[in-house]
Design a protein around this motif. Sequence first.
Motif, PDB file in Angstrom:
ATOM      1  N   PHE A 149       0.825  -1.212   0.000  1.00 38.78           N
ATOM      2  CA  PHE A 149       0.000   0.000   0.000  1.00 38.78           C
ATOM      3  C   PHE A 149       0.862   1.265   0.000  1.00 38.78           C
ATOM      4  O   PHE A 149       1.960   1.286   0.550  1.00 38.78           O
ATOM      5  CB  PHE A 149      -0.895  -0.041   1.247  1.00 38.78           C
ATOM      6  CG  PHE A 149      -1.531   1.264   1.637  1.00 38.78           C
ATOM      7  CD1 PHE A 149      -2.443   1.886   0.803  1.00 38.78           C
ATOM      8  CD2 PHE A 149      -1.215   1.861   2.851  1.00 38.78           C
ATOM      9  CE1 PHE A 149      -3.039   3.090   1.167  1.00 38.78           C
ATOM     10  CE2 PHE A 149      -1.807   3.057   3.233  1.00 38.78           C
ATOM     11  CZ  PHE A 149      -2.716   3.678   2.384  1.00 38.78           C
TER      12      PHE A 149
ATOM     13  N   SER B 132      -1.064   1.732  -7.144  1.00 44.99           N
ATOM     14  CA  SER B 132      -1.210   2.429  -5.868  1.00 44.99           C
ATOM     15  C   SER B 132      -1.008   3.919  -6.121  1.00 44.99           C
ATOM     16  O   SER B 132      -0.106   4.307  -6.865  1.00 44.99           O
ATOM     17  CB  SER B 132      -0.172   1.928  -4.865  1.00 44.99           C
ATOM     18  OG  SER B 132      -0.097   2.795  -3.746  1.00 44.99           O
TER      19      SER B 132
ATOM     20  N   TYR C 171      -6.506   4.404   0.668  1.00 40.99           N
ATOM     21  CA  TYR C 171      -6.514   2.974   1.005  1.00 40.99           C
ATOM     22  C   TYR C 171      -7.569   2.219   0.203  1.00 40.99           C
ATOM     23  O   TYR C 171      -7.303   1.145  -0.340  1.00 40.99           O
ATOM     24  CB  TYR C 171      -6.752   2.780   2.501  1.00 40.99           C
ATOM     25  CG  TYR C 171      -6.650   1.332   2.937  1.00 40.99           C
ATOM     26  CD1 TYR C 171      -5.428   0.794   3.338  1.00 40.99           C
ATOM     27  CD2 TYR C 171      -7.770   0.497   2.934  1.00 40.99           C
ATOM     28  CE1 TYR C 171      -5.323  -0.536   3.722  1.00 40.99           C
ATOM     29  CE2 TYR C 171      -7.674  -0.829   3.311  1.00 40.99           C
ATOM     30  CZ  TYR C 171      -6.449  -1.340   3.704  1.00 40.99           C
ATOM     31  OH  TYR C 171      -6.353  -2.664   4.070  1.00 40.99           O
TER      32      TYR C 171
END
Length: 256
Positions: free
Chosen positions: A145, A176, A183
């Motif tokens: 992440f 990402s 998120y």
Amino acid sequence: MPIRRKDLPTSAARRVIAAAAVTVFVAGCAGDVKGVLTPVTSTVPGTSKVTMLVATTRAADPDAGVLFSGERGKPAFVEMTISLPPDSTRKVGEVQWPSRLPGNPETDFVTLKVDKLDAKTGLARLHERVSRIPKRRVMVFVHGFNNRFEDAVYRFAQIVHDSDADVVPVLFTWPSRGSLFAYGYDRESATYSRNALENLLQALARDPAVGEVSLLAHSMGNWVALESLTQMAVRNRGIPPKIANVMLASPDVDAD
């Protein structure tokens, strides 16, 4: 169907685990300078080079120093060569980010070469490279992440160099956005990318030159990896034996 794994990783995998153990996996750890991937022409004695195949589901970015954005795109391949500063001037486990452009090879990680490839050419180059190393091992890294494209590239170059593992490195980087506030987007992007990672792993398993594949995933990258392996297990009625080591670092996955 259960995912097959070996109880004891190979020596190359153990070296990568050791290198990862001393690596501080920090999300969004890039420096403030943008556009660091523009290739430089200057070199200095004592630097090290890491050449990797990059497979990505990110959208291309028009900036040559960025290459790929955090948006979703079609699968693409790039071969990149990264230069690391001399070992005497850097700390193991860390990426030395440029403080200005162009980066200084004596003190910074810098990019030396970028070749955009189609899938066939990219896999053919990997076939040639892995054929030249004795144990024909491939290491695939899936980042986590909050990672921009350059985060993943330089971090994997650091892991490969510091592990001193005799492997052909392959980076799988998914879209990402490199933001702590993205998120949900990153999670959806990870799911979006599972088919592309499965296709890459299937291609590696089919390649007669490849003797062994080790898969290292970090954080949310574990979701991509496990989803891809599960699909492979269903499709192939098991994980191909060549996928010998699966290493899950700080997995961001549901317990069930």
